[in-house]
Design an enzyme around this catalytic site. Structure first.
Site, PDB file in Angstrom:
ATOM      1  N   LYS A 167      -5.510   4.120   9.099  1.00 34.35           N
ATOM      2  CA  LYS A 167      -4.816   5.017   8.376  1.00 34.35           C
ATOM      3  C   LYS A 167      -5.350   6.317   8.450  1.00 34.35           C
ATOM      4  O   LYS A 167      -4.817   7.520   8.606  1.00 34.35           O
ATOM      5  CB  LYS A 167      -4.556   4.586   7.053  1.00 34.35           C
ATOM      6  CG  LYS A 167      -3.920   2.996   7.019  1.00 34.35           C
ATOM      7  CD  LYS A 167      -3.768   2.681   5.594  1.00 34.35           C
ATOM      8  CE  LYS A 167      -3.062   1.414   5.451  1.00 34.35           C
ATOM      9  NZ  LYS A 167      -2.941   1.075   3.992  1.00 34.35           N
ATOM     10  N   SER A 226       0.712  -1.205  -0.102  1.00 31.06           N
ATOM     11  CA  SER A 226       0.138   0.003   0.250  1.00 31.06           C
ATOM     12  C   SER A 226       0.862   1.349  -0.177  1.00 31.06           C
ATOM     13  O   SER A 226       0.384   2.341  -0.059  1.00 31.06           O
ATOM     14  CB  SER A 226      -1.008   0.142   1.073  1.00 31.06           C
ATOM     15  OG  SER A 226      -0.252  -0.018   2.250  1.00 31.06           O
TER      16      SER A 226
END
Length: 805
Positions: free
Chosen positions: A721, A678
């Protein structure tokens, strides 16, 4: 005697015979006998004793009495309690009753004739031989007959007159009175001795036969008798120890089996085991195995169950009281309760609570059990590597025991408890088997209706059990096992949630644990926030609870020392109480810089900001990647470089930079392992910034996987996140377009304060993050020559450990 014929009172004897020169005592109770004694005492104490033929006759007639008897002298009369009289008489001579005379006062008299012994001088030697024979036979009789007095034996051994000896022996041996009467009537001494010899011979033979019979019986019964005695002794010992004998124990087992109303297969099997136990010695090792098996099986909750509480209002109240937040979990539990209320026949389901440590996975299961009114048992699966831990051991092995599932049911005491399978992702496998494979049947609601534990060996219905599993990471859970569970994710707590949890749950719990009242420790919300941000960095609240416990200990010491009754936590004394802050607030750049991009990462303790630095220097086209990166992350960096090469013309950079420019991609905090795809978007943006000289906006964070053609692919952990971006003060977050639906799962406070840019391609990422209008193409110089604007302030060191995936 003065005359040979005289008249004396007659006293009939029942079952007795009196001999001359012998002492005899007997009890008198009949009126005629008492009258005879009274008459005898008036006339020289002489009385005639003769035996009656029929013992049952109470008042005998003359015809019912033997004619030959003994004239005796009354020696002593002793009145006994009641109407009985004990009489002691001494025999004088034999006599024959010529006539029995009844007087008017119920007294019987006899006209008697005295009798003399008939002895012949010609038979002296014969008499001596008979005397010796009699003595020998009597000696044998004495050896065989029990309870014979030593005085009698000595008297016979000394001998005496032949007639007296014969009378003495017959008087002291155990024979019928009619036999004694025959010898009394015999006047000839020789014949009398011969009769005694025959009598002793017969008696000795009879006694020998009795002795042989006794010996045979003793030999036949000796073993059984010995075992019987030993069993009786064991019973006494077991009674003293509070134990039971095997027969009683087996009877108790049968009663328990019949009372429990078990399934036919289980009842039949257990009855067979009880029959085996009854045939075994109670001290054998096999009996102990069978006994343990029976106790274990009978302790299982075959027919015990609790009724589910379908009160949704109460259930919600319990869940809210025990936990703050966790709305998704609470909603799912309430849905389950609603379904159970409408369709009670629905079998148990399997819920899997997944989340970082300390977020309340284990405690929420206990609250669910309380809300449903079910019994609760926890089974820890961490470190389990043996299949037998789940299915149990065969009972043929020493030390065998049922598996943890059966043990949990025994602990709960019902067949429909809530079983918490804690840390299901921590199970391993080795040569002893795969416990995860054994769990497949346990967690399958279609198969566990007849689950067979290796130790129990009987089908047990697990379909009514509500299984709740917990895990930190589903990556290690086998896919077939994961398919059997409904996964509910528990994300890390926000700062506001931690504050509320500390105020509502943790602080009151620690105050009570340390014996403090609410007034003994004062800490404001602002100080709690300082504690949360400065001394803890975790997804859950375990470390926060430890810090609050430390404050409680400080307050307890203050009160115990008498220095005060209240501890107030302020900004001035916070570090004195807890020490220097372990975690400093992340200081990210306040200005746009070249080659530095704010990335977002998911860790086991929540989301983190992760800056990526890229430096471009003149070289030979080498790509250096540092920061303790895993293989996936290194491959993602190479894919980002290839994408930049494919867009060199549009970005107005040297298409040959991959040959004459060295790129150094670095992730700070190299001590912490990092891996995952990611960060591809972040690295591509940093590389473009370093090559083009375009600064990266400092208030933009991003996450996403990049392909060679620049497509942005979906990622996981978006909630954590975005929370990290919110804490770091970001304004804009670039996310993959495919993750746009996940925005509904993030915290409302995050959605309100951040601007989200869903990107399908790197073009939108570059447009959002790069300030291409103020680009300053770099002049590549030697690696050791300083370049203007290339010096990037180092990031302050922080005491944190993260594992990026």
């Amino acid at each position: 005697m003065e005359t040979s014929i005289r008249q004396l009172p007659d006293l009939p004897l029942r079952g007795l015979t009196a001999f001359p020169e012998m002492l005899i005592h007997f009890d008198v109770g009949r009126v005629m006998s008492i009258k005879a004694l009274e008459s005898a005492m008036k006339d020289g104490q002489m009385i005639f004793l003769t035996a009656q033929k029929d013992l049952k006759t109470d008042i005998p007639e003359s015809s019912g009495l033997y004619e030959v008897g003994t004239v005796c002298k009354v020696k002593q009369i002793l009145r006994m309690p009641g109407d009985n009289i004990r009489v002691l008489v001494e025999g004088q001579m034999r006599a024959r009753a010529l006539e029995f005379i009844e007087s008017g006062d119920n007294c019987l008299f006899a006209r008697i004739e005295l009798l003399e012994d008939q002895e012949t001088t010609t038979a002296t030697r014969r008499i001596q031989a008979l005397v010796r024979t009699v003595q020998e036979h009597f000696e044998q009789y004495a050896d065989l007959a029990p309870r014979l007095s030593n005085d009698v034996i000595m008297a016979v051994a000394e001998g005496g007159r032949p007639g007296y000896l014969a009378d003495f022996i017959v008087q002291n041996i155990n024979v019928d009175f009619d036999v004694k009467q025959e010898i009394l009537e015999e006047l000839n001494v020789v014949r009398r001795l011969m009769m005694v010899v025959r009598l002793l011979s017969d008696e000795n033979e009879i006694l020998r036969i009795e002795s042989d019979i006794q010996d045979q019986l003793k030999n036949q019964l000796d073993k059984n008798q010995r075992e019987y005695y030993l069993r009786e002794q064991i019973k006494v010992i077991q009674t003293e120890l509070g134990e039971q004998d095997v027969v009683a124990e087996c009877a108790e087992y049968r009663d328990r089996i019949d009372t429990m109303e078990l399934p036919e297969e289980a009842s039949e099997r257990l009855h067979k085991e009880v029959d085996r136990l009854e045939k075994m010695s109670s001290m054998s090792a096999e009996a102990g195995v069978v006994r343990t098996y029976l106790e274990t099986v009978l302790e299982l909750p075959w027919n015990h169950s609790t009724k589910d509480k379908a009160d949704l209002v109460r259930a919600k109240k319990v869940l809210d009281h025990d936990h703050y937040g966790l709305d998704k979990v609470k909603e799912r539990i309430l849905e389950f309760l609603a379904v159970k209320a409408l369709a009670p026949e629905v079998k148990g389901q399997v819920l899997c609570l997944v989340g970082p440590p300390g977020v309340g996975k284990t405690s929420i299961a206990r609250s669910v059990a309380e809300a449903m009114g079910r019994k609760y048992a926890r089974i820890s699966l961490g470190g389990v590597r043996d299949e037998a831990d789940i299915r149990g051991h065969r009972k043929t092995y020493i030390g065998s025991m049922p598996g943890r599932i059966m043990a949990g049911l025994r602990q709960a005491g019902t067949q429909n408890p809530l079983l918490l399978l804690d840390e299901i992702d921590k199970m391993g496998n080795d040569f002893r088997g795969d416990p995860a494979s054994a769990m497949l049947e346990v967690l399958d609601t279609e198969q566990n209706i007849a689950f067979r534990d290796h130790y129990i060996e009987l089908p047990f219905d697990l379909s009514n059990v509500l299984f709740v599993t917990t895990a930190n990471d589903l990556g290690t859970v086998p896919r077939p096992l994961l398919d059997r569970m409904e996964v509910i994710e528990l994300s890390s707590y926000t700062e506001e949630e931690k504050l509320q949890i500390a105020k509502r749950h943790l602080l009151p719990k620690q105050l009570k644990k340390h014996g403090l009242a609410k007034t003994n420790l004062s800490i404001s919300d602002s100080m709690l926030r300082e504690v949360i941000t400065g001394y803890t960095r975790e997804a859950g609240v375990r470390r926060l609870e430890q810090v609050l416990a430390k404050l409680c200990r400080k307050a307890a010491k203050l009160i115990a020392d008498g220095e005060g009754k209240r501890l107030s936590v302020t900004a001035k004394n916070l570090e004195d109480l807890l020490g220097v802050k372990r975690y400093k607030k992340d200081q990210y750049g306040k200005h746009d810089e070249v080659g530095i991009v704010n990335g977002l990462a998911w860790t086991s303790v929540g989301g983190e900001m992760l800056q990526v630095e890229v430096a471009a220097v003149q070289g030979s086209g080498k790509i250096e990647i540092t920061g303790n990166l895993g293989n996936v992350m290194q491959e993602s960096a190479k894919a980002a470089v290839t994408f930049v090469r494919s867009r060199a013309k549009e970005l107005e950079i040297d298409p040959m930079f991959y040959k004459n420019v060295d790129l150094h991609i670095h992730f700070p905090e190299a001590a912490i392992p990092k891996d995952g795809p990611s960060a591809g978007v972040t690295m591509a943006t940093a590389i473009i910034s370093a090559l083009t000289g375009a600064p990266v906006r400092h208030d933009v964070a991003m996450t996403g996987e990049v392909t060679l053609r620049g497509r942005v692919l979906a990622i996981g952990g978006l909630k954590e996140k975005t929370m990290a971006a919110f804490r770091a003060g970001m304004h804009t977050v670039i996310i993959p377009y495919e993750n746009k639906p996940d925005l509904n799962e993030i915290e409302p406070v995050v959605r309100e304060n951040l601007r989200f840019v869903p990107a399908e391609h790197m073009d939108l990422v570059m447009e959002t993050a790069l300030d291409l209008a103020h680009r300053n193409p770099p002049r590549f110089v030697a690696a050791d020559e300083p370049r203007a604007g290339a010096n990037i302030p180092p990031k302050p060191e922080e005491n944190k450990r993260i594992s990026i995936q």
